[in-house]
Design an enzyme around this catalytic site. Structure first.
Site, mmCIF file in Angstrom:
data_model
loop_
_atom_site.group_PDB
_atom_site.id
_atom_site.type_symbol
_atom_site.label_atom_id
_atom_site.label_comp_id
_atom_site.label_asym_id
_atom_site.label_seq_id
_atom_site.Cartn_x
_atom_site.Cartn_y
_atom_site.Cartn_z
ATOM 1 N N GLN A 1 46.094 63.055 35.008
ATOM 2 C CA GLN A 1 45.228 61.870 34.944
ATOM 3 C C GLN A 1 43.947 62.093 35.741
ATOM 4 O OE1 GLN A 1 47.050 58.531 36.931
ATOM 5 N NE2 GLN A 1 45.747 57.033 35.915
ATOM 6 N N GLY A 2 42.812 62.142 35.069
ATOM 7 C CA GLY A 2 41.529 62.375 35.752
ATOM 8 C C GLY A 2 40.730 61.088 35.866
ATOM 9 N N TYR A 3 41.133 60.233 36.762
ATOM 10 C CA TYR A 3 40.392 58.987 37.015
ATOM 11 C C TYR A 3 39.575 59.109 38.313
ATOM 12 C CZ TYR A 3 42.791 55.854 33.612
ATOM 13 O OH TYR A 3 43.251 55.225 32.492
ATOM 14 N N SER A 4 40.294 59.309 39.450
ATOM 15 C CA SER A 4 39.631 59.211 40.761
ATOM 16 C C SER A 4 38.583 60.297 40.963
ATOM 17 C CB SER A 4 40.668 59.337 41.885
ATOM 18 O OG SER A 4 41.679 58.391 41.717
ATOM 19 N N GLU B 1 51.289 52.276 33.786
ATOM 20 C CA GLU B 1 51.651 52.923 35.049
ATOM 21 C C GLU B 1 52.476 51.985 35.917
ATOM 22 O OE1 GLU B 1 48.302 54.207 37.448
ATOM 23 O OE2 GLU B 1 49.550 55.724 38.406
ATOM 24 N N ASN C 1 47.359 49.128 49.267
ATOM 25 C CA ASN C 1 47.863 47.841 49.784
ATOM 26 C C ASN C 1 46.812 46.734 49.697
ATOM 27 O OD1 ASN C 1 50.495 48.040 50.489
ATOM 28 N ND2 ASN C 1 50.152 48.413 52.671
ATOM 29 N N GLU C 2 45.604 47.060 50.157
ATOM 30 C CA GLU C 2 44.571 46.025 50.226
ATOM 31 C C GLU C 2 44.191 45.544 48.820
ATOM 32 O OE1 GLU C 2 44.502 48.910 51.902
ATOM 33 O OE2 GLU C 2 44.907 48.102 53.895
HETATM 34 C C1 LIG Z 1 49.816 61.088 46.101
HETATM 35 C C2 LIG Z 1 48.629 60.654 45.310
HETATM 36 C C3 LIG Z 1 48.517 61.017 43.997
HETATM 37 C C4 LIG Z 1 47.397 60.622 43.255
HETATM 38 N N1 LIG Z 1 47.294 61.062 41.957
HETATM 39 C C5 LIG Z 1 46.196 60.727 41.250
HETATM 40 C C6 LIG Z 1 46.035 61.219 39.912
HETATM 41 O O1 LIG Z 1 46.883 61.933 39.372
HETATM 42 N N2 LIG Z 1 44.902 60.905 39.250
HETATM 43 C C7 LIG Z 1 43.929 60.115 39.786
HETATM 44 O O2 LIG Z 1 42.955 59.837 39.107
HETATM 45 N N3 LIG Z 1 44.047 59.648 41.056
HETATM 46 C C8 LIG Z 1 45.149 59.947 41.792
HETATM 47 N N4 LIG Z 1 45.279 59.497 43.088
HETATM 48 C C9 LIG Z 1 44.168 58.757 43.690
HETATM 49 C C10 LIG Z 1 44.427 57.288 43.937
HETATM 50 O O3 LIG Z 1 44.365 56.579 42.741
HETATM 51 C C11 LIG Z 1 43.376 56.828 44.953
HETATM 52 O O4 LIG Z 1 43.668 57.470 46.175
HETATM 53 C C12 LIG Z 1 43.375 55.333 45.148
HETATM 54 O O5 LIG Z 1 42.892 54.701 44.005
HETATM 55 C C13 LIG Z 1 42.505 54.914 46.349
HETATM 56 O O6 LIG Z 1 41.231 55.432 46.216
HETATM 57 P P1 LIG Z 1 40.536 56.297 47.388
HETATM 58 O O7 LIG Z 1 41.509 57.334 47.825
HETATM 59 O O8 LIG Z 1 39.216 56.725 46.899
HETATM 60 O O9 LIG Z 1 40.399 55.301 48.600
HETATM 61 P P2 LIG Z 1 39.268 54.170 48.767
HETATM 62 O O10 LIG Z 1 39.150 53.393 47.508
HETATM 63 O O11 LIG Z 1 38.034 54.816 49.294
HETATM 64 O O12 LIG Z 1 39.908 53.248 49.873
HETATM 65 C C14 LIG Z 1 39.863 53.573 51.264
HETATM 66 C C15 LIG Z 1 40.429 52.382 52.034
HETATM 67 O O13 LIG Z 1 39.580 51.236 51.817
HETATM 68 C C16 LIG Z 1 40.338 50.141 51.316
HETATM 69 N N5 LIG Z 1 39.574 49.393 50.333
HETATM 70 C C17 LIG Z 1 38.870 49.878 49.287
HETATM 71 N N6 LIG Z 1 38.299 48.877 48.588
HETATM 72 C C18 LIG Z 1 38.676 47.732 49.190
HETATM 73 C C19 LIG Z 1 38.424 46.343 48.937
HETATM 74 N N7 LIG Z 1 37.686 45.984 47.889
HETATM 75 N N8 LIG Z 1 38.981 45.435 49.763
HETATM 76 C C20 LIG Z 1 39.743 45.796 50.805
HETATM 77 N N9 LIG Z 1 40.005 47.112 51.127
HETATM 78 C C21 LIG Z 1 39.483 48.052 50.326
HETATM 79 C C22 LIG Z 1 41.548 50.790 50.621
HETATM 80 O O14 LIG Z 1 42.640 49.879 50.534
HETATM 81 C C23 LIG Z 1 41.826 51.962 51.543
HETATM 82 O O15 LIG Z 1 42.569 51.551 52.649
HETATM 83 C C24 LIG Z 1 46.385 59.845 43.856
HETATM 84 C C25 LIG Z 1 46.511 59.463 45.184
HETATM 85 C C26 LIG Z 1 47.608 59.860 45.920
HETATM 86 C C27 LIG Z 1 47.701 59.445 47.352
#
Ligand SMILES: Cc1cc2nc3c(=O)[nH]c(=O)nc-3n(C[C@H](O)[C@H](O)[C@H](O)COP(=O)(O)OP(=O)(O)OC[C@H]3O[C@@H](n4cnc5c(N)ncnc54)[C@H](O)[C@@H]3O)c2cc1C
Length: 403
Positions: free
Chosen positions: A128-131, A248, A381-382
């Site tokens: 999955q290439g989203y993030s 999902e 969580n948030e």
């Molecule tokens: C084990 C694992 C596997 C994963 N596998 C995939 C994958 O296969 N494909 C893929 O595409 N992605 C994958 N991910 C990525 C995952 O979807 C992202 O880590 C997740 O969406 C959070 O994004 P971020 O890491 O950029 O954190 P950020 O979005 O930058 O968040 C950082 C912090 O800020 C807080 N925050 C952000 N926005 C808000 C808001 N509006 N209000 C309050 N708090 C906020 C968050 O809760 C967090 O604590 C994976 C992640 C993990 C840990």
């Protein structure tokens, strides 16, 4: 479905698992789960093919696409018995549970005919290439670009994805990219499917604190997605991407409770073996964890009842699961993170000592370290709390800034 109708199916799954998770596959028992995804990738792919031969893939898919159209309760029973038997982490999960149902819902006949059989048969693996850096919780901020090649109609993709689970073990990736230059947010996006083995794609593993490298950075430099491999319409990628996330958070997560039961049993056994169960606080935390599992089970059944009712009322079952599931992800992920901390506390100072020969301790350490990720992926969580507040409790949506 009555208990009477349920039990032959339950017994059938249990017997098949006992007969097949044996011989060359015996070493896969309880392996490949969260924090252990690097274990035996090729053998786990062979296991996916064995599952397919046994007709245990695509349980909820329509028959027209090689599935079995089993009711939700049968699917849950399968997941429960699979985990009870110690079935390994599923390499085919992203294909079967995410892109497969999305293709069935939105794909062209040609896409379904070409791409579903490999998923169903356990021969094609997806990631999955989203993030992206800068687009996680705020996924609509994706910057990866897709440019249409006027001569062929193909799409050329450039940019970077991150945290891409199992990319290094996958054949295909689905990508959310920006196809309308200058567009912002959820507008102007495209949902593309690309084979990973091509020039213009580089996969770099990211080592995690548990020692494994389950996820990756994926770099695109003019990588090609065929014109026929756009899912939905160019510009409408957001709708497809959100529908996929609904899958999902659906049925596919239910079987994990049985795995959690195993883990809690391991923690309780470790506490009995090393005497920490004499500590009243440890006993209380174990009992609280056990009660939490029962709450999770009750909530799952409530979700299923909501989905079954939606089915009877002609509503979309997966949409109903999403609605009922609002608190489910938040609850299980925090429960599991707490279990990880409990495991470390029970192990005491030995929690900090690596000993590959002590399999049980290693698994608890891996579980504890990986459980920190549970409250991040599939919605932090948030973000979950924001969703509960706005969709569940009718509070105002969070104000959005300009990016
Ligand atoms: C084990 C694992 C596997 C994963 N596998 C995939 C994958 O296969 N494909 C893929 O595409 N992605 C994958 N991910 C990525 C995952 O979807 C992202 O880590 C997740 O969406 C959070 O994004 P971020 O890491 O950029 O954190 P950020 O979005 O930058 O968040 C950082 C912090 O800020 C807080 N925050 C952000 N926005 C808000 C808001 N509006 N209000 C309050 N708090 C906020 C968050 O809760 C967090 O604590 C994976 C992640 C993990 C840990």
């Amino acid at each position: 479905m009555t208990a009477h109708e349920e039990s032959p199916f339950r017994a059938e799954v249990a017997q098949w698992m006992a007969a097949n998770l044996a011989g060359e596959f015996a070493c896969l028992k309880h392996r490949g789960g969260p924090g252990d995804e690097d274990a035996f990738p090729e053998l786990r792919k062979a296991w996916e093919r064995r599952l397919a031969e046994g007709d245990w893939t695509g349980l909820g898919w329509p028959r027209a696409h090689g599935g079995r159209e089993l009711p939700v309760m049968h699917q849950v029973i399968f997941h429960e018995e699979y985990a009870r038997a110690g079935g390994p982490g599923r390499m085919g999960h992203i294909g079967e549970g995410l892109i497969g149902p999305t293709l069935i819902a939105f794909g062209t006949e040609d896409q379904k005919a070409r791409l579903l059989p490999g998923i169903r048969n356990g021969t094609t693996f997806w990631c999955q290439g989203y993030s992206e850096p800068g687009a996680g919780s705020d996924l609509a901020n994706v910057r990866t670009r897709a440019v249409c090649d006027a001569a062929s109609g193909d799409w050329l993709v450039s940019g970077q994805k991150v945290w891409t689970s199992l990319a290094h073990d996958s054949d295909w990736i689905f990508v959310l990219a920006r196809c309308e230059p200058g567009s912002r947010g959820s507008k102007g996006l495209i949902f593309l499917m690309l084979p990973l083995d091509q020039p213009g794609i580089e996969i770099r593993p990211i080592r995690q604190m548990g020692g494994g490298a389950e996820f990756n950075e994926v770099f695109f430099d003019g990588a090609r997605a065929a014109a026929a491999d756009v899912l939905g319409e160019p510009g409408d990628g957001w709708r497809i991407a959100m529908a996929l996330l609904g899958f999902e958070r659906g049925i596919s997560t239910l079987g994990q409770q049985m795995q959690f039961t195993h883990e809690l049993e391991w923690v309780a056994k470790a506490a009995r073996d090393n005497g920490s169960s004499r500590d009243a606080l440890v006993r209380q935390r174990i009992a609280r964890a056990w009660a939490g599992l029962r709450v999770m089970r009750a909530n799952a059944l409530r979700m299923l009842a909501g989905a079954a009712q939606a089915g009877q009322d002609g509503e979309d079952v997966d949409m109903a699961l999403q609605r009922e599931a609002l608190i489910y992800k938040y609850y299980w992920s925090n429960w599991h993170r707490d279990l990880g901390q409990l495991a470390l506390d029970v192990l005491g100072p030995l929690a900090n000592v690596l000993d590959a020969g002590d399999t049980r301790r290693t698994r608890l350490q891996q579980m504890a370290l990986f459980s920190r990720a549970d409250t991040i992926y599939a919605g932090t969580n948030e973000i979950q709390l924001n969703i509960i507040a706005s969709r569940g409790l009718g509070m105002p949506r969070e104000a959005r800034g300009q990016s």
